[in-house]
Design an enzyme around this catalytic site. Sequence first.
Site, PDB file in Angstrom:
ATOM      1  CG  HIS A  23      -1.953   1.043   1.276  1.00 37.09           C
ATOM      2  ND1 HIS A  23      -3.178   0.877   1.905  1.00 37.09           N
ATOM      3  CD2 HIS A  23      -1.973   2.306   0.782  1.00 37.09           C
ATOM      4  CE1 HIS A  23      -3.878   1.992   1.804  1.00 37.09           C
ATOM      5  NE2 HIS A  23      -3.155   2.880   1.127  1.00 37.09           N
ATOM      6  CG  HIS A 202      -7.776   3.343  -0.226  1.00 39.55           C
ATOM      7  ND1 HIS A 202      -7.110   2.794  -1.279  1.00 39.55           N
ATOM      8  CD2 HIS A 202      -6.872   4.125   0.445  1.00 39.55           C
ATOM      9  CE1 HIS A 202      -5.841   3.226  -1.256  1.00 39.55           C
ATOM     10  NE2 HIS A 202      -5.680   4.030  -0.233  1.00 39.55           N
ATOM     11  CD  GLU A 205      -7.706   6.437   4.606  1.00 36.44           C
ATOM     12  OE1 GLU A 205      -8.265   6.436   3.496  1.00 36.44           O
ATOM     13  OE2 GLU A 205      -6.588   6.968   4.814  1.00 36.44           O
ATOM     14  CG  ASP A 283      -1.728   5.614   2.815  1.00 36.19           C
ATOM     15  OD1 ASP A 283      -1.966   5.462   1.600  1.00 36.19           O
ATOM     16  OD2 ASP A 283      -2.596   6.016   3.618  1.00 36.19           O
ATOM     17  CG  ASP A 284      -0.218   8.920   0.618  1.00 42.24           C
ATOM     18  OD1 ASP A 284      -0.146   8.871  -0.615  1.00 42.24           O
ATOM     19  OD2 ASP A 284      -1.230   8.557   1.266  1.00 42.24           O
TER      20      ASP A 284
HETATM   21  N1  ADE Z   1      -4.795   8.724  -1.829  1.00 46.42           N
HETATM   22  C1  ADE Z   1      -3.543   8.768  -1.359  1.00 46.42           C
HETATM   23  N2  ADE Z   1      -3.522   8.358  -0.085  1.00 46.42           N
HETATM   24  C2  ADE Z   1      -4.798   8.043   0.266  1.00 46.42           C
HETATM   25  C3  ADE Z   1      -5.416   7.550   1.441  1.00 46.42           C
HETATM   26  N3  ADE Z   1      -4.731   7.300   2.554  1.00 46.42           N
HETATM   27  N4  ADE Z   1      -6.738   7.357   1.419  1.00 46.42           N
HETATM   28  C4  ADE Z   1      -7.441   7.609   0.316  1.00 46.42           C
HETATM   29  N5  ADE Z   1      -6.908   8.064  -0.809  1.00 46.42           N
HETATM   30  C5  ADE Z   1      -5.586   8.276  -0.848  1.00 46.42           C
HETATM   31 ZN    ZN Z   2      -3.822   4.722   0.547  1.00 50.35          ZN
END
Ligand code: ADE
Ligand code: ZN
Length: 343
Positions: A23, A202, A205, A283-284
Amino acid sequence: MTGFASPAARAAFIAGLPKAELHLHVEGSLEPEMLFALAQRNGVAIPFASVEAVRAAYEFGNLQDFLDIYYQGMAVLRTEADFHDLAAAYLARAEADNVRHVEIFFDPQGHTERGVAFETVIAGITRALDAAAARGLSSRLILCFLRHLSEADAEATLDAALPWRHRIAAVGLDSSELGHPPAKFARVFARARSLGFKLVAHAGEEGPPAYVEEALDILGVDRIDHGNRALEDPALVARLASSGMCLTVCPLSNLKLCVVDDLAAHPLRAMLAQGLMATVNSDDPAYFGGYVNANFVAVADVLDLDRAALLTLARNSFRGAFLAEDERERHLAAIEAYDRATG
Ligand code: ADE
Ligand code: ZN
């Protein structure tokens, strides 16, 4: 009882553990330094005076706060070389974390709606993936549909992807979750499945457990990205556990986006205790403060995860990956060898 003499010993164990990352949004690995460099290279104005000002802006109250900045950051990505450099930088970080296999999300609509061709995006990313493969890091690419856009837009994106279908393992669903349930994308996911793509989404969340159920029942996903809020529904937890559904959990993301108030309240330990096939992912990472090992270390420290839990998380990352069985077995054997060598 942690089984580790110190936090440093646990961090060293995590560093050496063979793992997959399942992810990771490649656009979310755009570090402030590269944001500045690409803005300059492409003559794109950005609303920040310095790298420090960018980092200071990374305070989010929820998912949408983050997404607003994330889409703004994408504006500096314009050429094939930009996408190559972005992906190459992430892959180098993954290798440094002893990641052996990566499954990378990309958001083509974030680029095509700015006039950047689908081909520019995927040509740059796949060039970096091919170079990493030659060094021994395998990968899969996952095309995500932006769920705040229409299903028709997702259908057009799938059409644009078809010349590249041999390079794309799966389709996914990301962006603003609340108000955009999985059912909105039922037809495009059905078409993607009939074309042979794996499916992920996703779900849970910020969205309710019902969105996780929709991802399973209506989209027929092979993995759930995040899935935290599934824990609110014991019947859903039992279903996810008994079916061996992989959850791609992202601890530092959950903290930064206020999905949890405190990492000590993170559900990862509860997920493992309830038999869920949880994995740890970043994730990011450029926005949330750490790549995959930093996620492991942060959550393992506060939840006091022992060797067995960390080994389970690493095994799960390969069990949940879209790998051929012989590849999966090879990676799982490497984890067993690491267990024996460090035990
Ligand atoms: N796009 C990038 N990161 C995300 C996340 N954590 N949840 C939803 N969309 C995303
Ligand atoms: Zn994500």
